[in-house]
Write a protein that holds these residues in place. Structure first.
Motif, PDB file in Angstrom:
ATOM      1  N   GLY A   1      -0.045   5.026  11.723  1.00 19.50           N
ATOM      2  CA  GLY A   1      -0.920   4.199  10.900  1.00 19.50           C
ATOM      3  C   GLY A   1      -2.017   3.582  11.739  1.00 19.50           C
ATOM      4  O   GLY A   1      -1.846   3.330  12.926  1.00 19.50           O
ATOM      5  N   THR A   2      -3.161   3.367  11.112  1.00 20.14           N
ATOM      6  CA  THR A   2      -4.279   2.710  11.778  1.00 20.14           C
ATOM      7  C   THR A   2      -4.884   1.708  10.818  1.00 20.14           C
ATOM      8  O   THR A   2      -5.142   2.029   9.670  1.00 20.14           O
ATOM      9  N   ALA A   3      -5.091   0.492  11.283  1.00 18.85           N
ATOM     10  CA  ALA A   3      -5.787  -0.523  10.500  1.00 18.85           C
ATOM     11  C   ALA A   3      -7.164  -0.708  11.118  1.00 18.85           C
ATOM     12  O   ALA A   3      -7.287  -0.874  12.328  1.00 18.85           O
TER      13      ALA A   3
ATOM     14  N   LEU B   1      -6.856   0.643   5.825  1.00 15.99           N
ATOM     15  CA  LEU B   1      -5.526   0.979   6.303  1.00 15.99           C
ATOM     16  C   LEU B   1      -5.331   2.469   6.059  1.00 15.99           C
ATOM     17  O   LEU B   1      -5.407   2.934   4.918  1.00 15.99           O
TER      18      LEU B   1
ATOM     19  N   ASP C   1     -11.703  -4.006   5.040  1.00 18.29           N
ATOM     20  CA  ASP C   1     -10.788  -3.468   6.038  1.00 18.29           C
ATOM     21  C   ASP C   1     -10.139  -2.203   5.471  1.00 18.29           C
ATOM     22  O   ASP C   1     -10.048  -2.017   4.253  1.00 18.29           O
TER      23      ASP C   1
ATOM     24  N   PHE D   1      -5.705  -8.837   7.106  1.00 14.67           N
ATOM     25  CA  PHE D   1      -6.580  -7.965   6.327  1.00 14.67           C
ATOM     26  C   PHE D   1      -7.581  -8.774   5.514  1.00 14.67           C
ATOM     27  O   PHE D   1      -7.272  -9.864   5.040  1.00 14.67           O
TER      28      PHE D   1
ATOM     29  N   VAL E   1       4.685  -4.825   8.803  1.00 16.07           N
ATOM     30  CA  VAL E   1       3.280  -4.740   8.389  1.00 16.07           C
ATOM     31  C   VAL E   1       3.136  -5.528   7.095  1.00 16.07           C
ATOM     32  O   VAL E   1       3.894  -5.348   6.145  1.00 16.07           O
TER      33      VAL E   1
ATOM     34  N   TRP F   1       1.892   0.226  -4.128  1.00 12.92           N
ATOM     35  CA  TRP F   1       1.851  -0.669  -2.976  1.00 12.92           C
ATOM     36  C   TRP F   1       2.622  -1.927  -3.350  1.00 12.92           C
ATOM     37  O   TRP F   1       2.262  -2.618  -4.301  1.00 12.92           O
TER      38      TRP F   1
ATOM     39  N   THR G   1      -4.024   0.655  16.206  1.00 15.85           N
ATOM     40  CA  THR G   1      -3.129   1.746  15.838  1.00 15.85           C
ATOM     41  C   THR G   1      -1.678   1.354  16.078  1.00 15.85           C
ATOM     42  O   THR G   1      -1.379   0.672  17.039  1.00 15.85           O
TER      43      THR G   1
ATOM     44  N   TYR H   1      -3.114  -9.644  -1.342  1.00 15.71           N
ATOM     45  CA  TYR H   1      -2.259  -9.011  -0.346  1.00 15.71           C
ATOM     46  C   TYR H   1      -0.766  -9.258  -0.529  1.00 15.71           C
ATOM     47  O   TYR H   1       0.041  -8.745   0.246  1.00 15.71           O
TER      48      TYR H   1
END
Length: 158
Positions: free
Chosen positions: A104-106, A149, A147, A143, A135, A41, A115, A80
């Motif tokens: 993607g969905t947060a 992702l 939360d 975030f 994003v 990431w 979404t 983050y």
């Protein structure tokens, strides 16, 4: 396209069915399990760090198509980074052959989903893009701890 059909198979059809399954497996379509990996990431300016959160991925390749699922749960010590986020593809699949569209969905801590669709590893910049922009730590939501992702989709690989 592959089709799934349900029916009764007589003894005369068994050899034909076995042949068809073997043929599909020979072309990369098989019932093998998905492989797991830990996505890397990154952020455009500084990298996020998972801390006490979790990040997990799984994938399967059929022919020239890589199917993947990634889940990131933010922890209390997750940082983050800054700038747009990117997530690595698994193993030797370091680049995609074409622009990738992945769903993607947060999920906020209260599990209210937001979404979006974003461009994945095949995009020219390799970043993730929601309908409103890149994003990142603050888009499409800000975030915070707990939360979630979730990313799921397929990518044409080289």
């Amino acid at each position: 396209a592959l089709e799934a059909r349900v029916g009764i198979i007589g003894s005369a059809d068994t050899a034909s069915l076995t042949y068809r399954i073997a043929t599909l497996e020979g072309t990369g379509v098989s019932s093998t399990a998905w492989a797991t990996y830990t996505p890397t990431w990154t952020g455009a300016s500084s990298n996020p760090a998972i801390g006490d959160g979790t990040i997990a991925g799984r994938y399967k390749v059929i022919g020239k198509t890589l199917f993947l699922h990634i889940a990131i749960t933010m922890g209390a010590s997750t940082t983050y980074g800054s700038g747009g986020w990117s997530l690595s593809l698994p193993g030797s699949y370091t680049t995609a052959a074409a622009f990738a569209v992945v769903n993607g969905t947060a999920y906020r801590t209260n599990h209210s989903p937001i979404t979006w669709v974003f461009g994945g590893a095949g995009s020219s910049t390799g970043g993730m893009y929601a309908s409103g922009g890149v994003v990142s730590a603050t888009a499409p939501i800000t975030f915070a701890t707990s939360d979630l992702l979730l990313l799921s989709g397929s990518i044409e690989v080289a």
